[in-house]
Write a protein that holds these residues in place. Structure first.
Motif, PDB file in Angstrom:
ATOM      1  N   ALA A 234       0.828  -1.210   0.000  1.00 36.84           N
ATOM      2  CA  ALA A 234       0.000   0.000   0.000  1.00 36.84           C
ATOM      3  C   ALA A 234       0.863   1.261   0.000  1.00 36.84           C
ATOM      4  O   ALA A 234       0.606   2.207  -0.755  1.00 36.84           O
ATOM      5  CB  ALA A 234      -0.929  -0.007   1.212  1.00 36.84           C
ATOM      6  N   ALA A 235       1.896   1.272   0.836  1.00 39.60           N
ATOM      7  CA  ALA A 235       2.764   2.448   0.920  1.00 39.60           C
ATOM      8  C   ALA A 235       3.487   2.697  -0.409  1.00 39.60           C
ATOM      9  O   ALA A 235       3.579   3.846  -0.875  1.00 39.60           O
ATOM     10  CB  ALA A 235       3.776   2.266   2.046  1.00 39.60           C
ATOM     11  N   CYS A 236       3.987   1.634  -1.024  1.00 39.79           N
ATOM     12  CA  CYS A 236       4.698   1.786  -2.298  1.00 39.79           C
ATOM     13  C   CYS A 236       3.749   2.220  -3.419  1.00 39.79           C
ATOM     14  O   CYS A 236       4.129   3.005  -4.292  1.00 39.79           O
ATOM     15  CB  CYS A 236       5.379   0.480  -2.681  1.00 39.79           C
ATOM     16  N   SER A 237       2.525   1.726  -3.392  1.00 42.65           N
ATOM     17  CA  SER A 237       1.552   2.111  -4.425  1.00 42.65           C
ATOM     18  C   SER A 237       1.240   3.594  -4.347  1.00 42.65           C
ATOM     19  O   SER A 237       1.200   4.286  -5.375  1.00 42.65           O
ATOM     20  CB  SER A 237       0.267   1.290  -4.272  1.00 42.65           C
ATOM     21  N   VAL A 238       1.031   4.087  -3.144  1.00 39.68           N
ATOM     22  CA  VAL A 238       0.758   5.523  -2.965  1.00 39.68           C
ATOM     23  C   VAL A 238       1.946   6.343  -3.448  1.00 39.68           C
ATOM     24  O   VAL A 238       1.794   7.340  -4.178  1.00 39.68           O
ATOM     25  CB  VAL A 238       0.450   5.839  -1.484  1.00 39.68           C
ATOM     26  N   ALA A 239       3.153   5.930  -3.051  1.00 42.82           N
ATOM     27  CA  ALA A 239       4.356   6.661  -3.460  1.00 42.82           C
ATOM     28  C   ALA A 239       4.522   6.646  -4.974  1.00 42.82           C
ATOM     29  O   ALA A 239       4.877   7.668  -5.587  1.00 42.82           O
ATOM     30  CB  ALA A 239       5.584   6.061  -2.785  1.00 42.82           C
ATOM     31  N   ALA A 240       4.265   5.488  -5.595  1.00 38.32           N
ATOM     32  CA  ALA A 240       4.450   5.362  -7.037  1.00 38.32           C
ATOM     33  C   ALA A 240       3.428   6.178  -7.821  1.00 38.32           C
ATOM     34  O   ALA A 240       3.755   6.796  -8.839  1.00 38.32           O
ATOM     35  CB  ALA A 240       4.359   3.890  -7.443  1.00 38.32           C
ATOM     36  N   VAL A 241       2.189   6.204  -7.346  1.00 41.33           N
ATOM     37  CA  VAL A 241       1.141   6.956  -8.041  1.00 41.33           C
ATOM     38  C   VAL A 241       1.453   8.443  -8.059  1.00 41.33           C
ATOM     39  O   VAL A 241       1.238   9.141  -9.061  1.00 41.33           O
ATOM     40  CB  VAL A 241      -0.240   6.694  -7.395  1.00 41.33           C
ATOM     41  N   PHE A 242       1.987   8.939  -6.953  1.00 39.39           N
ATOM     42  CA  PHE A 242       2.256  10.375  -6.852  1.00 39.39           C
ATOM     43  C   PHE A 242       3.718  10.732  -7.176  1.00 39.39           C
ATOM     44  O   PHE A 242       4.136  11.862  -6.987  1.00 39.39           O
ATOM     45  CB  PHE A 242       1.901  10.875  -5.453  1.00 39.39           C
ATOM     46  N   ALA A 243       4.479   9.749  -7.655  1.00 36.12           N
ATOM     47  CA  ALA A 243       5.890  10.001  -7.968  1.00 36.12           C
ATOM     48  C   ALA A 243       6.008  10.859  -9.225  1.00 36.12           C
ATOM     49  O   ALA A 243       5.103  10.907 -10.069  1.00 36.12           O
ATOM     50  CB  ALA A 243       6.621   8.680  -8.170  1.00 36.12           C
TER      51      ALA A 243
END
Length: 471
Positions: free
Chosen positions: A335-344
């Motif tokens: 979940a944390a990586c998905s959020v970071a990747a979406v807003f990267a």
């Protein structure tokens, strides 16, 4: 627990960082070939391999030579780590406690964990872009989430499912990349396919280093996937199946990226070049690469979770979590990586590659220390119970000899570094070639061997005749 109809081994892995007892050992050595071959037929190595001709301006022939030299050299180190798995029956990073001590090993565990998370996040970005390229109606952020969930399911099921998928993937992806090579070579769209670029020593050395470091980057988790093999599996068998699978798969992907870029007009993004160069079979190639990213990225999630468990278990030493705890931590990381990747940012992958190059500077001396300790100092004989004790047992909380060799190994690399964050004076003098990893290995290996053999604590351990035991 879910089981298969053909084997008593559980489908959903029950072990995490704990010792795998003989009755739970399963699998065949040849599975290591398919794991590392299939796992390396993927977009990220293709993009990395293209840098030899894109960034360092080598022609096709010199680019291929540099790629092969790098993977063949770096693959030796990676495969030597893999051969530790059946002998010890525990994951790679927790083994570091035997060299650095229970607390001394925390630094490399954290660094490895950060690298896993970075790889996972960058790969789900690639998955999102690949899915969008296949189906325009799927936005990249949605593709990122789908890719993350797919990798998460595989990672949670664990070891057995990862091997099954890569056995299938080796045949499918192997056939796909051969088909892709055939199409590109028969549909070259440029007149300078063989003449674009040339030879320059700094670019050649830089490409060699990229390929070698690609292999070394696997070192922190390669034995995670061999630790379930029976303890009597010969070291040579584990080494060669891992080495050939990883070196061959990685080399094919690196060369594929270089070929695709040279077969298309200058200035194209690598994956766009792949799509254009493969023409009619381009959509099929993208689908295969998408499936490869999702499958291979499970290894990064799996490694990140094991690193987190190792970190926590250092302080909560009685806690050896099972499948449920591993699943919960996997979901949190996902979940944390998905959020970071979406807003990267759009250049997230470029920033990530920069970070990995810096992290590898501190992983190279760890590789040297781990291998020298296993093969030359302890010769594969460790007290597993001590590795899981809060005080480090016979290995202690800190090993000054290992920490000193580690610090020196990092320091000597600095003048030879060439990363976007720092360029060392010697690297600048030789036109930007990064030889830091070579210097780190050459200095750290004999230094640690000399320090360890002079260490009185080591001599006491040898006098005790310490052998492997179960945690």
């Amino acid at each position: 627990m879910v089981t298969t109809a053909t084997s008593s081994a559980p489908l959903i892995e029950k072990h995490t960082i704990g010792y795998v007892p003989p009755e739970d050992r399963h699998g065949k050595v040849r599975d290591l070939f398919t794991l590392w071959f299939g796992g390396n037929i993927a977009p990220l190595p293709i993009v990395t391999g293209a840098l030899g001709v894109q960034l360092f301006h080598l022609n096709l022939i010199w680019g291929i030579v540099a790629i092969l030299v790098g993977h063949l050299v770096g693959g030796v180190l990676m495969a030597l780590h893999s051969a530790q798995g059946p002998q010890m029956g525990i994951p790679q990073m927790i083994q570091s406690r035997a060299q650095f001590g229970s607390l001394g090993a925390l630094l490399v565990v954290v660094i490895a964990g950060v690298m896993y998370v970075g790889f996972f996040a960058s790969n789900i970005v690639l998955a999102g872009k690949s899915l969008h390229g296949v189906v325009d109606a799927v936005p990249v952020p949605v593709g990122i989430v789908i890719g993350a969930i797919g990798s998460g399911i595989i990672g949670i099921i664990g070891y057995r499912f990862i091997h099954v998928l890569n056995r299938i993937g080796t045949w499918v992806l192997g056939a796909g990349i051969v088909l892709g090579f055939g199409y590109i070579f028969t549909h070259v769209q440029t007149t300078d396919f063989l003449t674009r670029g040339g030879f320059n020593l700094s670019g050649w050395l830089a490409t060699v280093s990229l390929a070698a470091l690609w292999q070394i980057a696997f070192a922190p988790y390669v034995s995670d996937y061999s630790r379930y093999l029976p303890a009597d599996v010969p070291v040579a068998s584990t080494f060669w199946t891992t080495y050939l699978g990883s070196a061959l798969g990685s080399s094919l992907s690196f060369i594929f990226g270089a070929v695709a870029v040279l077969a298309t007009p200058v200035g194209m993004d690598t994956m766009d070049a792949v799509k254009l160069a493969t023409g009619a079979i381009g959509p099929l190639m993208l689908v295969l690469f998408l499936l490869s990213v999702i499958s291979h990225n499970a290894l990064n999630l799996y490694g990140a979770v094991l690193s987190i468990i190792t970190l926590v278990q250092t302080f909560a030493y009685r806690w050896i979590p099972t499948a449920k705890s591993r699943a919960v931590i996997s979901v949190i990381v996902l979940a944390a990586c998905s959020v970071a990747a979406v807003f990267a940012s759009k250049d997230f992958i470029g920033h990530f590659v920069d970070m990995v190059l810096v992290l590898l500077v501190v992983l190279v001396p760890w590789t040297a220390i781990n291998l020298i300790d296993f093969y030359a100092i302890h010769k594969g004989k460790y007290d597993i119970a001590s590795i899981f004790r809060v005080d480090g047992g016979i290995y202690g909380r800190y090993n000054p000899q290992a920490l000193l060799a580690y610090a020196v190994g990092i320091a000597v690399q600095i003048p030879f570094m060439n990363t976007p964050l720092y360029v060392g004076p010697i690297s600048a003098h030789i036109n930007g070639a990064d030889l830091s990893w070579v210097v780190g290995l050459v200095v750290t290996s004999p230094l640690y061997f000399w320090l360890a053999r002079r260490d009185s604590a080591y001599k006491r351990r040898m006098a005790q005749g310490t052998l492997m035991g179960e945690a």
